[in-house]
Design a protein around this motif. Structure first.
Motif, PDB file in Angstrom:
ATOM      1  N   THR A 115      62.455  40.091 -37.604  1.00 13.36           N
ATOM      2  CA  THR A 115      63.856  39.773 -37.903  1.00 13.36           C
ATOM      3  C   THR A 115      63.967  38.251 -37.897  1.00 13.36           C
ATOM      4  OG1 THR A 115      64.617  39.714 -35.597  1.00 13.36           O
ATOM      5  CG2 THR A 115      64.632  41.869 -36.704  1.00 13.36           C
ATOM      6  N   ASN A 119      62.192  43.586 -44.931  1.00 12.38           N
ATOM      7  CA  ASN A 119      63.559  43.574 -45.456  1.00 12.38           C
ATOM      8  C   ASN A 119      63.998  44.975 -45.840  1.00 12.38           C
ATOM      9  OD1 ASN A 119      63.825  40.623 -45.575  1.00 12.38           O
ATOM     10  ND2 ASN A 119      62.226  40.782 -47.115  1.00 12.38           N
ATOM     11  N   ARG A 159      70.711  43.494 -39.504  1.00 13.15           N
ATOM     12  CA  ARG A 159      69.715  42.426 -39.608  1.00 13.15           C
ATOM     13  C   ARG A 159      68.948  42.199 -38.311  1.00 13.15           C
ATOM     14  NH1 ARG A 159      73.167  37.478 -41.714  1.00 13.15           N
ATOM     15  NH2 ARG A 159      74.461  38.310 -40.017  1.00 13.15           N
TER      16      ARG A 159
END
Length: 265
Positions: free
Chosen positions: A17, A258, A152
């Motif tokens: 991340t 991602n 995220r």
């Protein structure tokens, strides 16, 4: 704990991340036995520095000894975290990091049981090691409840989705996102954990999260001896003498992860 540090070379730095990286180590053949580990254990890392002095920090292994994984720890940068900030800011592929052999008791006696995992933030790290190990070498059913700020910040999001898709009859993953659901509370955690109350529970995360989980499991009647805790505590700031330096950084680019599809309650 063995106080002897060994110099291990970093073979990969994986971007998990924005503020978390996995460091992959090469373990020489002559150290293979000393670095044999059980899922859920951790490494103690020596981090040299001038301004704040040398420090040691403990980072959980996210790799599994039951798969083809190389020895890997996952580190999340924390506010004012001299250790994590220094480590993630300086270590590159080819760097040498001084670590002690694995230790820790947050590990199942057998991988064949049915387990419930509850993790928050980087608390997923030892849990990921156990999940991968249980899927590879065990026979039981697994459920994970994983809390984060937002999509995220979900560490291992793609890996978890892939494991759940590959083992739909054995692994259930549920995400709690503060951006959508607010802070995790005992009532919400109790509702998510209720279908799995008959399982051994493994809990890892910051203190308030762990406290909420303990209350939730107690309300569900889960016996205390079936609740296993790995709680984040203030770091040990004891300084050690600097081990001999070694290793030149490489310019290899880290991989990024991602795109997530999260299963929410």
């Amino acid at each position: 704990m063995n106080q002897h540090f060994h110099a291990l070379r970093v073979t990969d730095v994986i971007v998990e991340t924005e503020d978390a990286r996995s460091l992959v180590f090469d373990v020489p053949d002559d150290l293979a036995e000393e670095f044999r580990y059980r899922p859920g254990q951790f490494l103690t890392v020596h981090i040299p520095g001038a301004e704040h002095g040398s420090v040691t920090r403990c980072y959980s292994l996210s790799s599994s000894p039951h798969t083809a994984d190389s020895l890997t720890v996952t580190v999340k940068r924390t506010p004012a975290g001299h250790g994590s900030d220094r480590l993630l800011g300086s270590v590159r592929v080819g760097s040498v990091v001084h670590v002690q052999p694995p230790t820790g008791r947050f590990t199942p006696a057998s991988l064949d049981g049915d387990f419930l995992f509850l993790a928050a933030g980087s608390g997923i790290t030892p849990v990921m090691s156990i999940i991968k190990s249980a899927l590879a070498a065990g026979s039981g059913r697994l459920a994970l409840i994983y809390a984060n700020r937002d999509e995220r910040s979900v560490i291992f999001g793609e890996q978890l989705a892939g494991l759940a898709a590959a083992h739909p009859d054995r692994l259930t993953v549920r995400h709690w996102l503060e951006s959508r659901q607010g802070l995790p509370d005992a009532a919400g955690l109790r509702a998510l954990a209720a279908p799995f109350r008959d399982r051994d529970a493994y809990v890892c995360g910051p203190g308030p999260f762990v406290a909420g989980v303990v209350d939730a499991l107690a309300a569900l009647g889960v016996p205390r001896e079936r609740t296993h805790l790995e709680q984040f505590r203030p770091p040990n700031r004891t300084a050690f003498p600097d081990p001999p330096p070694g290793g030149d950084p490489s310019a290899r680019t880290p991989r990024s992860v991602n795109g997530l599809q999260l299963v929410l309650p």
